[in-house]
Motif scaffolding. Structure first.
Motif: not given
Length: 236
Positions: A108-128
Motif C-alpha cells: 500500500a502506498e504510504g507504507t514505511v519500509l523497514k529499511a531504505p531500498t536501493l534499485e537500479f534501472s538500466y538508463k535506456n529510453d528504447d528499452l523503457h
C-alpha cells in the motif's frame, strides 16, 4: 562563461558546450513528461525551481562530503557543471512505498519500509529503463564493481543527509532518483538534478504531494507545489 553549441536536449534540460572542454552549461526547461514520455505538458516556472533547488541541495551535499558536478549558478535557469560521462544506471532510493514499487510488490502506498531500498534501472529510453540488479550492470559493463559500490554508498549517504535536512522544512523524502557520472579521471560524482521532478516530497504534516506526482496523476496544483518547496527551502 559563454554558451556555445548545444550538445544535448533531454526531457527537462538542454546542455551546451563552453570554451572549457571540462565544463558545460545546463539550461532547465519548463517541459514536463510522465509515463515514459506518453504524457507531455508544461509546468510554468519548473525550470527555475529545479535549477535553483538542485544547485542548493548539491552545494549542501558537497559540504557533507558528497562530490557533485555542480560548479556555478549562472542564472535562474542556467548552471555550469563539470562535464561527465553519465553512468547508464538510474539509482532509486525508497523510504516509503509509492509509485511503481506499490504496483510491482503489492504494498500500500504510504507504507514505511523497514529499511531504505536501493534499485537500479538500466538508463535506456528504447528499452523503457528496465529494472536490473548489479549483476546485470556488471555483465553488460555498465559499471564496475568498484563504481557500483561507490554509487551505492553515496546513494544511502545522500538519502540520510537529505531526509534529515528536508524534515527541518516539514518535508518527507519518500523516494528519489539519482544519476552519477564519471569525470575524465574516472572519479564518480553525483550528476543530473535533485528536484520535485526526481524526488517524491510529501508534506510531513498533511501528506500532501509536493512533487511531479501531481502532474503524473492529473491532480493539479503542480506549479504551486514546486514553488512551495522552493519557498520552504530557499525562503523565497
Amino acid at each position: 562563461m559563454k554558451k556555445l553549441e548545444q550538445l544535448y536536449e533531454g526531457k527537462a534540460k538542454k546542455v551546451f558546450a563552453t570554451e572549457d572542454p571540462a565544463l558545460v552549461i545546463v539550461d532547465y526547461k519548463d517541459d514536463a513528461t510522465a509515463g515514459d514520455g506518453a504524457k507531455k505538458g508544461t509546468i510554468r516556472g519548473k525550470g527555475v525551481v529545479n535549477n535553483r533547488l538542485s544547485n542548493n541541495l548539491m552545494k549542501m551535499l558537497e559540504e557533507k562530503g558528497i562530490p557533485t558536478h555542480f560548479v556555478e549558478e549562472l542564472s535562474e535557469r542556467e548552471t555550469v557543471v563539470k562535464k561527465v560521462e553519465i553512468v547508464p544506471l538510474e539509482v532509486i532510493v525508497r523510504n516509503v512505498a509509492a509509485g511503481s514499487f506499490t504496483k510491482r510488490l503489492g504494498v500500500a502506498e504510504g507504507t514505511v519500509l523497514k529499511a531504505p531500498t536501493l534499485e537500479f534501472s538500466y538508463k535506456n529510453d528504447d528499452l523503457h529503463d528496465p529494472l536490473i540488479n548489479h549483476y546485470h550492470a556488471l555483465a553488460l559493463e555498465l559499471a564496475t564493481q568498484e563504481e557500483i559500490d561507490t554509487i551505492s554508498d553515496y546513494a544511502f549517504r545522500i538519502n540520510k543527509i537529505l531526509s534529515e535536512y528536508l524534515l527541518g522544512f516539514n518535508i518527507r523524502l519518500i523516494d528519489f532518483k539519482l544519476e552519477f557520472g564519471r569525470l575524465a579521471d574516472g572519479t564518480i560524482v553525483l550528476a543530473d538534478e535533485i528536484s520535485p521532478d526526481t524526488c517524491r516530497f510529501w508534506d510531513a504534516t498533511t501528506g500532501a504531494h509536493l512533487d511531479k506526482d501531481l502532474f503524473r496523476r492529473d491532480l493539479g496544483g503542480e506549479e504551486e507545489a514546486y514553488k512551495e518547496v522552493m519557498s520552504r527551502l530557499l525562503g523565497e
